[in-house]
Each structure stands twice: as structure tokens, then as C-alpha cells.
Design an enzyme around this catalytic site. Structure first.
Site, PDB file in Angstrom:
ATOM      1  CG  ASP A  17      -2.102   0.900   1.105  1.00  0.00           C
ATOM      2  OD1 ASP A  17      -2.376   1.384  -0.014  1.00  0.00           O
ATOM      3  OD2 ASP A  17      -2.757   1.151   2.133  1.00  0.00           O
ATOM      4  CG  HIS A  34      -0.422   2.242  -9.273  1.00  0.00           C
ATOM      5  ND1 HIS A  34      -0.620   1.910  -7.962  1.00  0.00           N
ATOM      6  CD2 HIS A  34      -1.514   2.978  -9.644  1.00  0.00           C
ATOM      7  CE1 HIS A  34      -1.776   2.417  -7.543  1.00  0.00           C
ATOM      8  NE2 HIS A  34      -2.330   3.071  -8.546  1.00  0.00           N
ATOM      9  CG  LEU A 128       9.242 -17.130  -3.284  1.00  0.00           C
ATOM     10  CD1 LEU A 128       9.252 -17.133  -1.757  1.00  0.00           C
ATOM     11  CD2 LEU A 128       9.604 -15.744  -3.801  1.00  0.00           C
TER      12      LEU A 128
HETATM   13  C1  IPE Z   1      -5.496  -2.654  -0.039  1.00  0.00           C
HETATM   14  O1  IPE Z   1      -5.135  -1.322  -0.219  1.00  0.00           O
HETATM   15  C2  IPE Z   1      -5.460  -3.381  -1.348  1.00  0.00           C
HETATM   16  C3  IPE Z   1      -4.134  -3.545  -1.930  1.00  0.00           C
HETATM   17  C4  IPE Z   1      -2.993  -3.197  -1.412  1.00  0.00           C
HETATM   18  C5  IPE Z   1      -4.129  -4.211  -3.192  1.00  0.00           C
HETATM   19  P1  IPE Z   1      -6.233  -0.192  -0.387  1.00  0.00           P
HETATM   20  O2  IPE Z   1      -5.491   1.088  -0.545  1.00  0.00           O
HETATM   21  O3  IPE Z   1      -7.174  -0.558  -1.468  1.00  0.00           O
HETATM   22  O4  IPE Z   1      -7.001  -0.263   0.996  1.00  0.00           O
HETATM   23  P2  IPE Z   1      -7.760   0.848   1.827  1.00  0.00           P
HETATM   24  O5  IPE Z   1      -8.751   1.470   0.887  1.00  0.00           O
HETATM   25  O6  IPE Z   1      -6.734   1.831   2.289  1.00  0.00           O
HETATM   26  O7  IPE Z   1      -8.369   0.108   2.965  1.00  0.00           O
HETATM   27  C1  IPE Z   2      -1.554   0.307  -3.346  1.00  0.00           C
HETATM   28  O1  IPE Z   2      -1.391   1.670  -3.389  1.00  0.00           O
HETATM   29  C2  IPE Z   2      -1.855  -0.298  -4.697  1.00  0.00           C
HETATM   30  C3  IPE Z   2      -3.244  -0.690  -4.869  1.00  0.00           C
HETATM   31  C4  IPE Z   2      -4.157  -0.690  -3.938  1.00  0.00           C
HETATM   32  C5  IPE Z   2      -3.626  -1.158  -6.182  1.00  0.00           C
HETATM   33  P1  IPE Z   2      -2.615   2.677  -3.376  1.00  0.00           P
HETATM   34  O2  IPE Z   2      -3.008   2.961  -4.789  1.00  0.00           O
HETATM   35  O3  IPE Z   2      -3.700   2.193  -2.502  1.00  0.00           O
HETATM   36  O4  IPE Z   2      -1.927   3.968  -2.750  1.00  0.00           O
HETATM   37  P2  IPE Z   2      -2.501   4.940  -1.638  1.00  0.00           P
HETATM   38  O5  IPE Z   2      -2.975   4.089  -0.509  1.00  0.00           O
HETATM   39  O6  IPE Z   2      -3.619   5.699  -2.280  1.00  0.00           O
HETATM   40  O7  IPE Z   2      -1.352   5.803  -1.265  1.00  0.00           O
HETATM   41 MG    MG Z   3      -4.084   2.399  -0.517  1.00  0.00          MG
END
Ligand code: IPE
Ligand code: IPE
Ligand code: MG
Length: 240
Positions: A17, A34, A128
Site C-alpha cells: 500500500d 504504481h 519460492l
Molecule cells: C489494499 O489497499 C489493497 C491492496 C494493497 C491491493 P487499499 O489502498 O485498497 O485499501 P484501503 O482502501 O486503504 O483500505
Molecule cells: C496500493 O497503493 C496499490 C493498490 C491498492 C492497487 P494505493 O493505490 O492504494 O496507494 P494509496 O494508498 O492511495 O497511497
Molecule cells: Mg491504498
């Protein structure tokens, strides 16, 4: 880097995240975060191999993430295809076996083909197991398990009294690998966001403020060192 001296978690799961915040901090559009996150996936895989971790389960895209703006979803799906095209040979050479867990029927035909390709071409990997959770929701996974078991009861191939914890476990996507020993969440959020709710019952949690694109094998090592200081009691009393 030498493996951390002590017990190594056999199965590590990571909620990757913070890509969007990483990009915002640089005044870049979210997809740049990303893209930067792809490098961190490589770090996690190599760090896991170096440390002797056997299973690495990564949360890459949740069911709920389908509710993001269409351009962000398509950037993520393009990156998935690009990651696979770029890394498949290297993963195979490293002895990594990839599985994709989740509802792949929602992927584009190109995405589905890429996923099938990486599973096929890494099928001989023994070092792995890398599980990529894509279009994954834990409640969805548990509901699916319940449905599969109900079907068996209806068909008469299973008895109602045989529906126990083991029966449910056996129908989860993660059945072949067992529960994670360590869960890492980056970006400091203190929640599970519908990830592996069943499997994390006794998993050690490690939350780091590091944003996913900045994650590297040192972050993984720090998490494992922290794990090694934990007292895993599983509800029992520690012998002292
Ligand atoms: C969780 O992250 C999903 C992934 C890392 C793929 P999100 O960014 O979607 O989760 P919330 O919205 O902060 O709970
Ligand atoms: C995690 O990063 C990747 C996915 C959930 C696909 P985020 O896109 O949720 O990044 P933040 O949480 O908005 O910083
Ligand atoms: Mg996120």
C-alpha cells in the site's frame, strides 16, 4: 545480504500500500506510484529468496479496487501485463513459481492470458511460491468456499457433518500453502482491507510507514527481525 539470524517465517504476506501517496508526494499522477511499485515487488521477491522464505503472498489489487476511476484501473492492469512480460523469464530462472489468486474472470482477456502464461511458464519453480492476489477479496474467497462445499453436499459427495474448519480451509485459494506467519502492511494503515481474514487468525502483524515504492529487501529484513522477537503463543501459555 545474509539471512536474519533466527527462525525465518515460512510464509510472508504483504499488503502493498501507498503507491498513490508516494506519487502525490512527488506531485506525480497516481499511476507513477504504481509503476514505481513494480521495482519494490522485485525487491520483495529477491529479499524473500535470500532470506529463505518459502511462500510470498502479495495483495496487488482488491475487489474493492475495481471501484477506482477507470483510467487508474486500466493503468494497473497494463502494469500487470507489463510486469509479467518483463519478469517471467527472470522469475523462472530464480526458481519462483507464480500463482494468481482471485476472480480472474474480471480481468481483460489480455490480463487473463498474461496470468495464465506466468503460471504455466513458472510451473517448475521450487524455491519460492509467489502468490499474486488480484481481483481478490477475502470475504469473497470465504463465500466461494462455502458455495463449493454446499455444492458437494447437494451432490452427495460430502456429508453435512464433514463441513468443519479443515473443509473450509481446503477450499480457500490459499489451501496449498497454509497460513502466513508474518503479514506486512506498508504505508502505515492499521487495517486488513479484506485480505486473508481467515488465514491471518494467528499471523504476526508488522505495519511499517514505508510507502510501497520505497520498500526494499532491507525493509523485509527489518520485518523478519521484528518477527523473530515475537512470542507466538497460539492461545497457550509459554513454558518459562
Ligand atoms: C489494499 O489497499 C489493497 C491492496 C494493497 C491491493 P487499499 O489502498 O485498497 O485499501 P484501503 O482502501 O486503504 O483500505
Ligand atoms: C496500493 O497503493 C496499490 C493498490 C491498492 C492497487 P494505493 O493505490 O492504494 O496507494 P494509496 O494508498 O492511495 O497511497
Ligand atoms: Mg491504498
Amino acid at each position: 545480504m545474509l539471512p536474519p539470524p533466527g527462525p525465518i517465517p515460512r510464509h510472508v504476506a504483504i499488503i502493498m500500500d501507498g503507491n498513490g501517496r508516494w506519487a502525490s508526494e512527488r506531485r506525480l499522477p497516481r499511476p507513477f506510484g504504481h509503476r514505481a511499485g513494480m521495482k519494490a515487488v522485485r525487491e520483495a521477491v529477491e529479499g524473500a529468496i535470500d532470506a529463505g522464505v518459502e511462500v510470498l503472498t502479495l495483495f496487488a489489487f482488491s475487489d474493492e479496487n475495481w471501484n477506482r476511476p477507470a483510467p487508474e484501473i486500466s493503468a494497473l492492469m497494463d502494469l500487470l501485463e507489463e510486469y509479467i512480460a518483463r519478469e517471467v523469464a527472470e522469475l523462472r530462472d530464480q526458481g519462483v513459481r507464480v500463482h494468481v489468486l482471485g476472480d480472474r474472470t474480471r480481468l481483460t482477456p489480455g490480463g487473463r492470458a498474461a496470468v495464465e502464461r506466468v503460471e504455466r511458464e513458472t510451473a517448475a519453480g521450487e524455491k519460492l511460491s509467489l502468490n499474486l492476489c488480484i481481483s481478490y477479496s477475502s470475504r469473497g474467497e470465504i463465500a466461494r468456499a462455502a458455495r463449493l462445499l454446499a455444492e458437494e453436499v447437494l451432490k452427495g459427495t460430502k456429508k453435512l457433518e464433514d463441513i468443519d474448519e479443515e473443509a473450509i480451509r481446503s477450499q480457500l485459494y490459499t489451501a496449498p500453502w497454509g497460513d502466513p506467519d508474518l503479514l506486512i502492511r506498508t504505508s502505515g494503515e492499521q487495517r486488513l482491507s479484506n485480505f486473508l481474514l481467515w488465514q491471518l487468525a494467528y499471523t504476526e502483524l508488522y505495519i511499517t510507514p514505508v510507502l510501497w515504492p520505497d520498500f526494499n529487501r532491507r525493509t523485509l529484513r527489518d520485518a523478519i527481525l521484528d518477527y523473530q522477537r515475537r512470542d507466538r503463543r497460539f492461545g497457550k501459555v509459554t513454558a518459562s
